[in-house]
Design an enzyme around this catalytic site. Structure first.
Site, PDB file in Angstrom:
ATOM      1  N   ALA A 295       0.714  -1.138  -0.151  1.00 30.94           N
ATOM      2  CA  ALA A 295      -0.214  -0.110   0.271  1.00 30.94           C
ATOM      3  C   ALA A 295       0.814   1.377   0.046  1.00 30.94           C
ATOM      4  O   ALA A 295       0.331   2.277   0.335  1.00 30.94           O
ATOM      5  CB  ALA A 295      -1.177  -0.065   1.198  1.00 30.94           C
ATOM      6  N   ASP A 296       2.016   1.049  -0.315  1.00 32.36           N
ATOM      7  CA  ASP A 296       2.903   2.218  -0.199  1.00 32.36           C
ATOM      8  C   ASP A 296       3.773   2.480  -1.632  1.00 32.36           C
ATOM      9  O   ASP A 296       4.786   3.087  -1.743  1.00 32.36           O
ATOM     10  CB  ASP A 296       3.916   1.824   0.845  1.00 32.36           C
TER      11      ASP A 296
END
Ligand SMILES: Nc1ncnc2c1ncn2[C@@H]1O[C@H](COP(=O)(O)OP(=O)(O)O)[C@@H](O)[C@H]1O
Ligand SMILES: [Mg+2]
Length: 408
Positions: A295-296
């Site tokens: 998610a980065d």
């Protein structure tokens, strides 16, 4: 304190512009006449090109900060605060941070004071203690969030890495373990290893014992375990290679790296500027990071590289971590095209993304399918052999259950 200070912006060692700090804490950027007149000028960044490929030479003055392109060369968050404190510089005053940290930047850029003192005015006395902290500060000058530094070292044969005393010149990036999350270096090493197995362009990587790193600065607290090392793709025996990240491409300040642009926007640039191979590579990375629950994967975790000094292509991969084991998240760092949830990436969203980004649909869908198939195979075979924590394996397995992408 002089009212005006000038920093030279050098690309491959040649002065191509200046950053001038004037009264009112304002900074002005301008290119040199020589660079403007050069028809074969090496590219600084896509954001400096106008629609016809000409150089944009008018830049608004900024206050306290520098232009986003330069701001993105600096570390963020805690890493920035830590460095700024050590260097005796206010972390918000970016001109002075560049002054202090400009010698080991991403790509082929260096930023150095045109003339005068090596350290900004008002950064304290010249006692040994202060100088020591300054040198330590320089060792951590790389952009990003995670505590890291450049290191000198050999290939696998000689596992030792050494942090250069001046913090400049290493051809490895070493990322230290996180005090907050468990086994991040192992996670990153495992994810990058998997990425390589499925055909993604991954630089040489390693997991190294902290005890095998010579010259680690003191005062880092209680660090145990291993560090993650990756060979720098912007350093070669023939000299530096220029790179820029997508926050720079879009002229977005680092704090907006999760917004302001989507994967579709990144794909548009890659489609317009890169090769067919870059489009396939983009697709592989997008699919892979969705599968592992990263998610980065924001704007700063994608870069362009200028191998011939003028034409961009997608840089090798970096910073792939399965983040969902640490922070539960249903969404990617950026929107795909219309949607952001991991479970929204399917054939329809990929086709829509390809259409909007002017990419040919078939190679995108074919590459996506192939990536999913290769991932299944590599994950089943390797998941118990790779060094990530068990909690990471379990989080990925649970995540895969919820993804329509796995049935592509
Ligand atoms: N192998 C590499 N070669 C060259 N530059 C790199 C490499 N890996 C990372 N970088 C640069 O360093 C920055 C920080 O590295 P990254 O792995 O993204 O750390 P963080 O976890 O702190 O975001 C990246 O945004 C990129 O500009
Ligand atoms: Mg990063």
């Amino acid at each position: 304190m002089a009212d005006v200070s000038v920093l030279n912006v050098k690309l491959y060692g040649r002065v191509i512009g200046t950053l001038t700090h004037v009264q009112g804490d304002r900074t002005l950027f301008s290119f040199t006449e020589d660079y403007i007149a050069d028809g074969h000028r090496p590219t600084l960044g896509l954001g400096f090109k106008d629609d016809l490929g000409g150089l944009i030479t008018n830049h608004a003055a900024t206050q306290v900060r520098v232009l986003p392109f330069f701001s993105n060369l600096l570390p963020e968050g805690h890493l920035r605060d830590y460095l700024a404190e050590r260097a005796g510089v206010n972390p918000l005053r970016e001109f002075f941070l560049l002054w202090v940290l400009g010698r080991d930047l991403p790509g082929a850029l260096t930023i150095e004071l045109a003339e005068g003192e090596a350290w900004p005015p008002g950064t304290g006395d010249k006692t040994g203690e202060r100088n020591q902290s300054r040198e330590n500060a320089l060792r951590f000058s790389l952009a990003g969030v995670q505590l890291k530094f450049s290191a000198l070292g050999d290939t696998k044969a000689n596992k030792g890495l050494t942090i250069p005393a001046e913090g400049v010149g290493g051809s490895w990036i070493v990322k230290l373990p996180s005090a907050r999350f468990k086994s991040v270096p192992e996670n990153e090493f495992a994810m990058m290893s998997l990425a390589r197995l499925i055909g993604i362009d991954v630089p040489e990587i390693d997991l190294v014992d902290l005890t095998a790193i010579k010259n680690l600065p003191e005062g880092l607290g209680d660090l145990t375990g291993k560090a993650y090392a990756i060979a720098r793709f912007d350093r070669t025996p023939d000299g530096p290679v220029h790179i820029e990240d997508f926050a720079q491409v879009y002229g977005v300040y680092p704090e907006n790296k999760y917004k302001s642009a989507s994967y579709r926007n990144i794909a548009t640039v890659i489609g317009a500027e890169g090769s067919d191979a870059d489009i396939e590579e983009f697709t592989r990375r997008l699919v892979f990071n969705t599968l592992i629950g990263n998610a980065d994967l924001h704007l700063k975790n994608w870069s362009l590289i200028y191998r011939d000094r003028r034409t961009p292509s997608l840089s090798p991969a970096y910073d792939f971590v399965s983040t969902i084991a640490y922070i539960k998240d249903d969404e990617a760092a950026l929107k795909y095209a219309r949607k952001r949830r991991f479970d929204a990436l399917d054939a329809d969203e990929l086709a829509y993304l390809a259409g909007k980004a002017h990419l040919p649909e078939k190679p995108v869908l074919d590459t996506a399918k192939e990536t999913v198939a290769r991932f299944h195979e590599a994950w089943a075979r390797e998941k118990t052999h790779l060094p990530q924590a068990k909690s990471v394996t379990e989080a990925i397995d649970a995540h895969l259950e919820r993804l329509p992408l796995v049935k592509l």
